[in-house]
Scaffold this motif. Structure first.
Motif, PDB file in Angstrom:
ATOM      1  N   VAL A   1      -4.851   4.087  -2.065  1.00 55.58           N
ATOM      2  CA  VAL A   1      -3.821   3.658  -1.365  1.00 55.58           C
ATOM      3  C   VAL A   1      -4.547   3.306   0.127  1.00 55.58           C
ATOM      4  O   VAL A   1      -5.539   4.689   0.456  1.00 55.58           O
ATOM      5  CB  VAL A   1      -2.677   4.657  -0.921  1.00 55.58           C
TER       6      VAL A   1
ATOM      7  N   VAL B   1      -0.442   8.631   5.266  1.00 55.17           N
ATOM      8  CA  VAL B   1      -0.037   9.555   4.643  1.00 55.17           C
ATOM      9  C   VAL B   1       0.373  10.741   4.486  1.00 55.17           C
ATOM     10  O   VAL B   1       0.243  12.149   5.594  1.00 55.17           O
ATOM     11  CB  VAL B   1      -1.547   9.422   3.810  1.00 55.17           C
TER      12      VAL B   1
ATOM     13  N   ALA C   1      -5.937   8.213  -1.423  1.00 56.81           N
ATOM     14  CA  ALA C   1      -4.671   7.686  -0.495  1.00 56.81           C
ATOM     15  C   ALA C   1      -5.496   8.322   0.916  1.00 56.81           C
ATOM     16  O   ALA C   1      -5.831   9.148   1.177  1.00 56.81           O
ATOM     17  CB  ALA C   1      -3.810   8.242  -0.107  1.00 56.81           C
TER      18      ALA C   1
END
Length: 394
Positions: free
Chosen positions: A340, A345, A360
């Motif tokens: 991701v 985040v 991520a």
């Protein structure tokens, strides 16, 4: 040295980048960081902004321009995507085009006043054009009226003027004010309406339409509580009217059908619009799954070594039916690591692991970097993707 096969399948990054723009930016940055890799793009949507664009790219069809009522009552442009398939003429519409948050200036954002009427008008326009099946993408709305305005757009009489006035007014409605709901349901239940929801939350509660999302649409804490009460009152008034239709529970005197609509996954999407459309017989489905099937995501995942997805903010909402977790779930089935890249985040490692996400990466690591990233959204995303590529490429 041979590179890796990479699939880039992000959602839009809020109003900063469409899914197509985000996919192109990630792909451009990745190619700079790992020039030997084979990178292809597949923009996604969960029902929110970019829903029609993603489906049009995969399904083809024709686009019809229409004008509907915007969230503040002004006319706004929208499109209906018409596709002929084995189930007959199908129309796809995107609620964000009619009631999206970017349609409301920041200083006028107030979900107690914004209406979903335009979405009902979009559905009506789709059927008037010959569609037998209408798929409505939900997400990214400026509204919180439980779909009351959409019912007006579908033809429900509004003698009090409260149905179309926004979420703040619907708490004053009683069952007699919604007497026309039975006839409206009988009319629309003949049309197959599928609602592609961007989140799987219920109408009410801590993660419902009001508590979970109204603040980001401009609601104060007091207004958020007001909206929760209003949506609850409206839902119970609607249940009183439709009780006999929704299979009454003879043991409790209530309606199992109405409780099911209240707690259904996706009922709280787009400020409760999922609930409002279900009152006329619409079926709620996860939007990300619907788009994934239409775009052939599973087939694309069979031929890659890593998939990169992303969105503007990866937070608790992302774990409730958004594109990022949907892509990761499918990637896991194919033993493909999912990465991701998001503007921010805000999810911990444990949640990432539970969602099947390998890693991520945030474009902006600190709050003071967010504004700079937004100012150059494409460039910032490209630079982050370039760095991530060096980690994941051979």
């Amino acid at each position: 040295m041979p590179g890796v096969d990479v699939l880039v399948a992000p959602d839009s990054f809020g109003s900063a980048l469409s899914a197509r723009q985000a996919a192109d930016a990630i792909a451009a940055g990745w190619r700079r960081g790992a020039p030997h890799d084979d990178v292809r793009t597949l923009p996604m949507s969960d029902g929110g902004p970019g829903f029609v664009e993603a489906l049009h790219a995969s399904l083809g069809g024709s686009l019809e321009a229409v004008t509907v009522t915007g969230p503040l009552g002004d006319p706004v442009p929208a499109v209906v995507l018409r596709v002929d398939d084995e189930r007959g003429p199908t129309a796809y519409v995107e609620s964000a085009q009619a009631i999206g948050l970017p349609l409301v200036p920041v200083d006028r954002r107030d979900p107690t006043r914004t209406t979903t009427r335009g979405v009902g008008e979009l559905v009506a326009a789709a059927v008037e054009g010959g569609a037998r099946r209408v798929v409505v993408g939900l997400g990214g709305s400026a509204t919180n009226d439980a779909g009351a305005g959409a019912l007006v757009g579908l033809g429900l009489a509004d003698p009090t003027g409260l149905l179309g006035s926004g979420g703040g007014g619907i708490g004053g409605l009683s069952a007699p004010d919604l007497a026309g709901l039975v006839a409206l349901r009988e009319r629309w239940v003949r049309t197959e309406i599928v609602v592609a929801t961007d989140v799987d939350v219920p109408l009410l509660g801590l993660q419902g339409a009001s508590a979970g999302f109204a603040p980001q649409k401009g609601a104060s804490p007091e207004q958020t509580q007001q909206l929760e009460r209003a949506l609850g009152a409206f839902a119970h008034a609607a249940a009183d009217v439709l009780g006999a239709v929704l299979r009454p529970d003879l043991l409790t005197g209530g309606s199992t059908g109405s409780r099911r609509l209240l707690t259904a996954a996706g009922a709280g999407a787009a400020g409760g619009l999922g609930f409002g459309l279900s009152l006329v017989g619409a079926r709620l489905v996860p939007g990300a799954s619907l788009v994934a099937a239409a775009t052939g995501l599973d087939a694309a995942l069979r031929d890659v070594d890593v998939v990169v997805t992303g969105e503007g903010r990866f937070d608790w909402q992302s774990l409730h039916g958004k594109v990022t977790t949907s892509v990761a779930e499918r990637a896991l089935r194919h033993a493909v690591p999912a990465v991701v890249i998001a503007g921010e985040v805000l999810v911990g490692r444990r949640e990432l692991s539970s969602a099947g996400i390998a890693a991520a990466y945030a474009v902006a690591d600190a709050p003071d970097e967010v504004a700079a990233a937004i100012a150059d959204a494409q460039g910032s995303l490209e630079r982050r993707a370039e760095r991530v590529a060096r980690t994941w490429s051979r």
